[in-house]
Design an enzyme around this catalytic site. Structure first.
Site, PDB file in Angstrom:
ATOM      1  N   HIS A 180       0.876  -1.341   0.198  1.00 55.88           N
ATOM      2  CA  HIS A 180      -0.132   0.036   0.025  1.00 55.88           C
ATOM      3  C   HIS A 180       0.994   0.966   0.055  1.00 55.88           C
ATOM      4  O   HIS A 180      -0.034   2.722  -0.186  1.00 55.88           O
ATOM      5  CB  HIS A 180      -1.202  -0.641   1.143  1.00 55.88           C
ATOM      6  N   ASP A 393       3.446   9.848  -0.635  1.00 57.26           N
ATOM      7  CA  ASP A 393       2.204   8.787  -0.222  1.00 57.26           C
ATOM      8  C   ASP A 393       2.423   7.924  -1.573  1.00 57.26           C
ATOM      9  O   ASP A 393       2.113   8.580  -2.779  1.00 57.26           O
ATOM     10  CB  ASP A 393       1.420   9.703  -0.518  1.00 57.26           C
TER      11      ASP A 393
END
Ligand code: ADP
Ligand code: G6P
Length: 488
Positions: A180, A393
């Site tokens: 992720h 991110d």
């Protein structure tokens, strides 16, 4: 998603899995809910923080699979239980294992290393020992729950050794792993003293999924350069016994959200009314700017606050005509870098409010709390400008949630180029958060833009998220996992 009753390759139906086992087992460090022990000793469950849970919860609810994870609290594992239509199997971690595996190796070594060393990673041998012990426990629980030939989907950086451990225990199952967060370039990854063990752990999987192609490419380069393995296209040749070769695939599957569910929620009259109420409570500002993040140093909250303070000091924005709401979910509260970040953010907010606020009208509303989905949707709907400014991110689901909630095609998204989301939401107002002047200019640009132009951008971004939603992401991943590796 895979149906609960599988069709075997010859076309016949496979029978239901043996009692207590599942055709699909999801393995993540956290369960979708956290056990909270109150001061009086009573126990309650609440939704766990973070994008992994947001995404996987919508994929798994209603599925007949099992979810293996930690309950977020040290101590023995609670008995398996059902919640929100999911079968949850907790893995217990002792206080020491929480320190070594979770806070230490996962969040003081891997998290900063995989996020461009925004803070220096710390390498401690004891932490890695804890990580290995806990990964083994997760692999054992997953092995005990997987039906013959089942699919086991392992998630994220906390469990990189699980694929190889599981393959040893259960060579019959299909193993996928999805990261992720970003996967670092070889120059950074090479710092990790246990780099070979981590790569070998991952190569136990059949399919490795990453957020961006660049992440998959970084992993393939690591295999070539650090382990001397042969890679071809998106595959790695893993030598086995007797000169056999197993082919492991690595490719990009950008994660998404339950777009139709969230869009529907944001159109509920109650949510729309709540969004109006939020604006009224804030004094009906002309400009409502919003930030929503876990309180994490990767999210660029300090840079955002700096830019906002400068916009206040140069008179571009002045409360109460403009207001910033910063929602910062509590996160990893015992890890030093997070303690320091909280102090810095709270000092900055206090200073800005002292310098620029008015009685009953602060310049920045800072909320260190978690909220229900409906309240988040109302906030997104209320905000004129959404500030998503991470320094790095993997994806950033908040950006996708914001555009999805804007069925009115209002609002503007300021988005860091260092997010996975920027690869898809390229009609956002893209910024480099390190460049404070550039960030200020981007915020000014987003505010001043022609409303028709803003609507056009919002429409394009909404379309992208609606088309490639979390269900499509999960289907694509699981389908790729079922298909035999292609030799390029
Ligand atoms: P990360 O996974 O790093 O936390 P993402 O942006 O990908 O970042 O995902 C964060 C998820 O957590 C989103 O679904 C977002 O709506 C949710 N979230 C963030 N802050 C809060 C909060 N204060 N209360 C409830 N949910 C939150
Ligand atoms: C990110 C990570 C997840 C993690 C979440 C919350 O989304 O990718 O693996 O669960 O942050 O962090 P936490 O440390 O509270 O689990």
């Amino acid at each position: 998603m895979r149906p609960a009753v599988q069709t075997d390759p010859s076309g016949g139906r496979r029978s239901a899995p043996p009692e207590g086992t599942y055709e699909l087992v999801v393995v993540a460090n956290r369960l979708p809910v956290d056990r909270v022990t109150e001061d009086d000793g009573s126990v309650r469950w609440q939704q766990s923080p973070g994008g992994l849970v947001t995404a996987m919860q919508s994929v798994m609810s209603g599925e007949d699979g099992a979810w293996v994870g930690w309950s977020g609290d040290p101590g023995p594992a609670p008995e398996p239980f059902d919640e929100g239509g999911m079968h949850l199997h907790a893995v217990g971690l002792s206080e020491q294992e929480v320190e070594d595996h979770y806070e230490g190796f996962s969040n003081e070594t891997l998290w900063p290393l995989y996020h461009d060393v925004i803070v220096p990673p710390r390498f401690r041998r004891r932490w890695f020992d804890g990580y290995r012990t806990v990964n083994r426990r997760f692999a054992e629980v997953a092995a005990s729950l997987a039906a013959p030939g089942a699919t086991v989907w392992v998630h994220d950086y906390q469990l990189q050794l699980v694929p190889a451990m599981l393959r040893q225990l259960r060579p019959d199952v299909q193993i996928g792993w999805f990261n992720h967060i970003p996967f670092p370039g070889v120059e950074l990854f090479a710092q990790l003293p246990w780099r070979r063990a981590v790569v070998e752990g991952l190569l136990g999987a059949d399919l490795l999924g990453f957020q961006r192609k660049a992440d998959a490419d970084n992993f393939l380069r690591v295999c070539r350069r650090l382990l001397g393995l042969r890679t071809r296209g998106g595959t790695v040749d893993v030598p086995g016994p007797d000169e056999s070769v197993r082919v492991v695939r690595a490719s990009a599957f950008p994660i998404s959200i339950d777009a139709s569910g969230l869009a529907e929620l944001s159109r509920e009259p109650e949510v729309i009314e709540r969004s109006r109420q939020i604006r009224r409570d804030l004094g009906d500002p002309e400009w409502l700017l919003l930030g929503v993040d876990r309180l994490d140093y990767t999210k660029g909250i300090r840079h955002r606050l700096k830019a906002y303070e400068e916009l206040l000091s140069d008179g571009t924005l002045s409360p109460p005509q403009a207001v910033l709401v910063q929602v910062a979910t509590p996160s990893r509260e015992r890890v030093t870098a997070y303690v320091q970040l909280r102090e810095q953010v709270e000092v900055t907010v206090g200073r800005a409010n002292g310098d620029y606020g008015h009685l009953g009208r602060p310049a920045i509303h800072y909320l260190h709390q978690s909220y229900p989905r409906k309240e988040m949707a109302a906030m997104f709907l209320a905000a004129d400008v959404m500030l998503v400014t991470p320094l790095r991110d993997g994806m950033n689901l908040v950006a996708k949630e914001y555009v999805t909630c804007r069925s009115d095609e209002g609002g503007a998204l300021v988005l860091s180029e260092f997010t996975g989301a920027a690869g898809e939401l390229d009609r956002a107002y893209i910024c480099n958060p390190h460049d404070i002047d550039g960030l200020k200019a981007t915020i000014r640009h987003a505010m001043a833009a022609d409303p028709t132009e803003k609507r056009r951008r919002m429409r394009a971004m909404r379309r992208r998220v609606a088309e490639y939603d979390v269900q499509r992401w999960a289907d694509d991943f699981l389908q790729a996992l079922q298909t035999a590796p292609e030799r390029p």
